[in-house]
Design a protein around this motif. Structure first.
Motif, short mmCIF file in Angstrom:
data_model
loop_
_atom_site.label_atom_id
_atom_site.label_comp_id
_atom_site.label_asym_id
_atom_site.label_seq_id
_atom_site.Cartn_x
_atom_site.Cartn_y
_atom_site.Cartn_z
N PRO A 103 0.79 -1.24 0.00
CA PRO A 103 0.00 0.00 0.00
C PRO A 103 0.82 1.29 0.00
O PRO A 103 0.46 2.23 -0.69
CB PRO A 103 -0.83 -0.14 1.27
N VAL A 104 1.92 1.33 0.77
CA VAL A 104 2.75 2.56 0.76
C VAL A 104 3.19 2.91 -0.64
O VAL A 104 3.17 4.08 -1.02
CB VAL A 104 4.09 2.41 1.51
N ASP A 105 3.66 1.90 -1.37
CA ASP A 105 4.19 2.16 -2.71
C ASP A 105 3.08 2.53 -3.68
O ASP A 105 3.24 3.40 -4.53
CB ASP A 105 4.91 0.91 -3.21
N ILE A 106 1.95 1.88 -3.51
CA ILE A 106 0.79 2.22 -4.34
C ILE A 106 0.41 3.67 -4.10
O ILE A 106 0.23 4.45 -5.05
CB ILE A 106 -0.39 1.28 -4.03
N ALA A 107 0.32 4.05 -2.84
CA ALA A 107 -0.06 5.43 -2.49
C ALA A 107 0.94 6.43 -3.06
O ALA A 107 0.56 7.44 -3.64
CB ALA A 107 -0.16 5.57 -0.97
N GLU A 108 2.23 6.11 -2.90
CA GLU A 108 3.26 7.03 -3.40
C GLU A 108 3.11 7.26 -4.91
O GLU A 108 3.16 8.38 -5.38
CB GLU A 108 4.66 6.51 -3.09
N ARG A 109 2.92 6.16 -5.63
CA ARG A 109 2.86 6.27 -7.10
C ARG A 109 1.58 6.91 -7.61
O ARG A 109 1.59 7.54 -8.66
CB ARG A 109 3.08 4.91 -7.73
N PHE A 110 0.49 6.74 -6.90
CA PHE A 110 -0.74 7.42 -7.32
C PHE A 110 -0.76 8.87 -6.82
O PHE A 110 -1.56 9.68 -7.29
CB PHE A 110 -1.98 6.69 -6.79
N GLY A 111 0.07 9.16 -5.83
CA GLY A 111 0.02 10.50 -5.24
C GLY A 111 -1.22 10.72 -4.39
O GLY A 111 -1.80 11.79 -4.37
N VAL A 112 -1.63 9.65 -3.69
CA VAL A 112 -2.76 9.76 -2.75
C VAL A 112 -2.30 9.28 -1.38
O VAL A 112 -1.21 8.73 -1.24
CB VAL A 112 -3.98 8.94 -3.22
N LYS A 113 -3.16 9.49 -0.37
CA LYS A 113 -2.81 9.10 0.99
C LYS A 113 -3.17 7.63 1.24
O LYS A 113 -4.10 7.11 0.62
CB LYS A 113 -3.56 9.99 1.98
N PRO A 114 -2.45 6.99 2.15
CA PRO A 114 -2.69 5.57 2.44
C PRO A 114 -4.16 5.18 2.69
O PRO A 114 -4.58 4.14 2.20
CB PRO A 114 -1.82 5.32 3.67
N PRO A 115 -4.93 5.96 3.44
CA PRO A 115 -6.31 5.52 3.67
C PRO A 115 -7.11 5.38 2.37
O PRO A 115 -8.00 4.53 2.28
CB PRO A 115 -6.90 6.62 4.55
N THR A 116 -6.79 6.20 1.40
CA THR A 116 -7.46 6.10 0.10
C THR A 116 -7.15 4.75 -0.54
O THR A 116 -8.03 4.09 -1.10
CB THR A 116 -6.98 7.25 -0.82
N VAL A 117 -5.90 4.34 -0.42
CA VAL A 117 -5.50 3.05 -0.99
C VAL A 117 -6.22 1.90 -0.27
O VAL A 117 -6.75 1.00 -0.91
CB VAL A 117 -3.98 2.87 -0.91
N THR A 118 -6.24 1.95 1.06
CA THR A 118 -6.94 0.90 1.81
C THR A 118 -8.38 0.75 1.32
O THR A 118 -8.86 -0.34 1.05
CB THR A 118 -6.98 1.25 3.32
N LYS A 119 -9.06 1.90 1.20
CA LYS A 119 -10.46 1.86 0.78
C LYS A 119 -10.61 1.28 -0.62
O LYS A 119 -11.46 0.43 -0.87
CB LYS A 119 -11.05 3.27 0.85
N ASN A 120 -9.78 1.74 -1.54
CA ASN A 120 -9.90 1.28 -2.92
C ASN A 120 -9.52 -0.19 -3.07
O ASN A 120 -10.16 -0.93 -3.82
CB ASN A 120 -9.04 2.16 -3.84
N ILE A 121 -8.50 -0.62 -2.34
CA ILE A 121 -8.12 -2.03 -2.37
C ILE A 121 -9.29 -2.91 -1.92
O ILE A 121 -9.56 -3.96 -2.50
CB ILE A 121 -6.92 -2.28 -1.43
N SER A 122 -10.00 -2.41 -0.90
CA SER A 122 -11.09 -3.25 -0.40
C SER A 122 -12.24 -3.29 -1.43
O SER A 122 -12.96 -4.29 -1.54
CB SER A 122 -11.55 -2.77 0.96
N ARG A 123 -12.36 -2.22 -2.21
CA ARG A 123 -13.35 -2.26 -3.30
C ARG A 123 -12.92 -3.26 -4.37
O ARG A 123 -13.75 -4.00 -4.91
CB ARG A 123 -13.48 -0.86 -3.94
N LEU A 124 -11.63 -3.31 -4.65
CA LEU A 124 -11.15 -4.25 -5.65
C LEU A 124 -11.33 -5.69 -5.16
O LEU A 124 -11.60 -6.59 -5.95
CB LEU A 124 -9.67 -4.00 -5.95
N ARG A 125 -11.18 -5.89 -3.87
CA ARG A 125 -11.37 -7.22 -3.31
C ARG A 125 -12.83 -7.64 -3.49
O ARG A 125 -13.12 -8.75 -3.93
CB ARG A 125 -10.99 -7.23 -1.82
N THR A 126 -13.73 -6.74 -3.17
CA THR A 126 -15.15 -6.99 -3.39
C THR A 126 -15.43 -7.31 -4.85
O THR A 126 -16.25 -8.17 -5.17
CB THR A 126 -15.98 -5.75 -2.98
N ALA A 127 -14.72 -6.64 -5.75
CA ALA A 127 -14.91 -6.86 -7.19
C ALA A 127 -14.22 -8.13 -7.68
O ALA A 127 -14.33 -8.50 -8.84
CB ALA A 127 -14.41 -5.65 -7.97
N GLY A 128 -13.49 -8.79 -6.76
CA GLY A 128 -12.86 -10.06 -7.13
C GLY A 128 -11.57 -9.92 -7.92
O GLY A 128 -11.13 -10.85 -8.57
#
Ligand code: MN
Ligand code: MN
Ligand code: MN
Ligand code: MN
Lengths: 152, 152
Positions: free
Chosen positions: B57-82
């Motif tokens: 997540p840290v690296d994902i956040a750094e490369r998107f230029g967003v904060k870690p909580p945003t990544v956590t939330k989006n990852i969990s959406r991707l998990r829901t999407a399979g």
DNA sequence: TAGATAATTTAGCCAAGGCTAACTTTTGTA
DNA sequence: TACAAAAGTTAGCCTTGGCTAAATTATCTA
């Protein structure tokens, strides 16, 4: 994938990009999304004024494929942004600023469509793709499209 | 604007489109926006796994230029999407479906970048524009880009 | 191996842009 | 000119994808 290419470097080997550069790129895309609604609205409003003398919410809603309350809300955002002038229950008109933006957007839209057509893409597809692509085309790329068109 | 053009019809005369066709076009753009987050994430996750063995997540956040909580939330959406598999506090991995999507997105991204480069656009600009454009390129247009590249 | 630091998550906030249902205003027509 | 139909607005709901502050978990190091 198999054929050798002739562009400065190997076409299908992705570049390792610096994290900050990549982040900057995504930030620009997010910004583009923020301007997208305004750009599409002023563009459509300008077209409606040109062809019908005025832009009425019903017609805007029909062409965007959204419901009237959505148009009301977005129009009021454009008013706040200084792009649109309007009296309640009446048609919508563009401010000077709105007209300038509309001009630029229509020009860009036309160039993107023309460029796609010049690649042999059919009209419907060109129009549909351009509607999304236009918002992500930098000045440099737009100029490259124009240059290509002039030489076709 | 002044020069005569040679593409089937007058390049700079906008087409009057049927309202339904136009609405359909905007609906497609809205759909593209809905898939955009997923596409950019699986693409980046695949790249991180390739270059680092895992996507944190840290690296994902750094490369998107967003904060870690945003990544956590989006990852969990991707998990829901399979699209993603993952244990809490651990790195992220792609499901079969996620990998397939990532492959397709990376290929499309590379083609769009290569095409822009072939137009003489510089690398940074090509990468930045492609990051937005890629989500709005239809299969037909992508094929046209490829054809053009093969002939360059 | 304990404690400090780094990474991740949770909770809760916000704005944008969709929607429906219900109300108001304008417009067209009998 | 009254009233029905059409157009527009308001209120309130929803999801997405950002954020901060604070809590929790994992990792590094003295
Ligand atoms: Mn558009
Ligand atoms: Mn457009
Ligand atoms: Mn992208
Ligand atoms: Mn991409």
């Amino acid at each position: 994938m198999t054929k050798p290419q002739s562009h400065g470097r190997e076409t299908f080997e992705p570049v390792e990009r610096a994290p900050e550069a990549q982040a900057e790129g995504f930030a620009i895309v997010r910004q583009a999304h923020e301007s997208e609604m305004a750009e599409d609205y002023v563009e459509l409003i300008a077209e409606l004024i040109e062809t019908r003398g005025e832009a009425r919410p019903v017609d805007i809603a029909e062409r965007f494929g959204v419901k009237p309350p959505t148009v009301t809300k977005n129009i009021s955002r454009l008013r706040t942004a200084g792009l649109v002038r309007r009296e309640r229950y009446r048609a919508v008109f563009l401010t000077e600023e709105g007209q300038a933006l509309a001009e630029a957007c229509r020009r860009r839209h036309r160039i993107v469509v023309a460029f796609l057509l010049s690649l042999g893409i059919d009209e419907e597809t060109a129009e549909r793709d351009a509607e999304g692509i236009e918002h992500h085309v930098s000045d440099e790329t737009l100029e490259a499209f124009e240059r290509k068109l002039d030489r076709t």
